[in-house]
Scaffold this active site. Sequence first.
Site, PDB file in Angstrom:
ATOM      1  N   CYS A 124       3.168  -5.044   6.604  1.00  0.00           N
ATOM      2  CA  CYS A 124       2.837  -4.725   5.220  1.00  0.00           C
ATOM      3  C   CYS A 124       4.014  -4.054   4.518  1.00  0.00           C
ATOM      4  O   CYS A 124       5.004  -3.674   5.144  1.00  0.00           O
ATOM      5  CB  CYS A 124       1.622  -3.803   5.162  1.00  0.00           C
ATOM      6  SG  CYS A 124       0.086  -4.568   5.747  1.00  0.00           S
ATOM      7  N   HIS A 141       0.829  -1.213   0.000  1.00  0.00           N
ATOM      8  CA  HIS A 141       0.000   0.000   0.000  1.00  0.00           C
ATOM      9  C   HIS A 141       0.856   1.251   0.000  1.00  0.00           C
ATOM     10  O   HIS A 141       2.085   1.206   0.129  1.00  0.00           O
ATOM     11  CB  HIS A 141      -0.958  -0.004   1.195  1.00  0.00           C
ATOM     12  CG  HIS A 141      -0.277  -0.037   2.542  1.00  0.00           C
ATOM     13  ND1 HIS A 141       0.311   1.064   3.113  1.00  0.00           N
ATOM     14  CD2 HIS A 141      -0.103  -1.053   3.438  1.00  0.00           C
ATOM     15  CE1 HIS A 141       0.814   0.751   4.296  1.00  0.00           C
ATOM     16  NE2 HIS A 141       0.586  -0.532   4.507  1.00  0.00           N
TER      17      HIS A 141
END
Length: 339
Positions: A218, A200
């Site tokens: 992440c 992201h």
Amino acid sequence: MKTRSLFAFPVLLSVISGIANATTYTLPENSNDTVITQFHDEVPLTRAEQNETLLDVARRFLLGQMEIVRLNSDADRWNIKKNEIVRLANRRILPDTPHEGITLNIAEYRMYYYPPAQKGVAPQVMSYAHGIGRQDWKTPLGKTSVVQKVKDPSWHPPESIRREHAANGDPLPAVVPPGPHNPLGAYMLHLGVPGGYLIHGTDIDKIYGIGMQITHGCMRMYPEDIEALYNSVPVGTPVYMVKQPIKVGWLDNTLYIEAHPDLEGEETTPAEKLEVALKLIQKAGAAQSMPEFDQNALKQALTVLDGNPVALYKRLPQQTAPVSSPAGRGSKGGYYHGV
């Protein structure tokens, strides 16, 4: 970096003042070569545009924070003077994975995307800096795929993260709506890994954390990089998540080694690093053909650990290294993590 130290390099060429396409590399013509090059200069340099930090320079050239800090170990990362010379990254050795989809090499805080071949266009690879999971929130390893794409996502922080923030006096809401302060940024790729791991963007307050071990597992990217990846990668794209701090590869009959430091919370001894490096050199087909490779260069690379590929050996042009790995261009074979 002290300017005088630059003359220790064998080649000092033009100073690079701008960058048009920071992440796109043309793959070598020889499909067995795995070293990619961005600039013609062996040691690409830039001048600071004003009094700034190394992080500002990294942001301008889409490099990760730890990457540029290691390449400029003599510099004060928080105090780069106007016109001071800063060293940039140039060559990279491709990770030992199939040349398809996305490879995330968490050991170097960097991903590689191999777009589908196009008729009349030389094969390419795009490389992007990204943040990875902290010591207590490790990014997983293995093969997966992109299972969902979301533009302008809302963030639903897991209960574990909410408890952590509350304990630090920074309570989080149940839902963070899209916007400049959303930790997911404007684009999100959901990976098919249990636990909800994502590739992201970032919020405006954490943009200088790209290229660090700083996330909850992440992969966090610069805004323009995640936008480009989002618009290029379809659902179903394979993703290889590996940890290869030491890599070797050929380019134009020269064998290179690239070495990165251990991640936080991990420690390998110099002897262990050397063992891994020698195994990779042997796998590259060099054990019989190069008994006198540059031992000093190998020792230097494994000591400095700045991620800069270092030449170990140059073979005669008529020699050809055997294909000993299934990770050649377009391969569907397996891969290994290194150390």
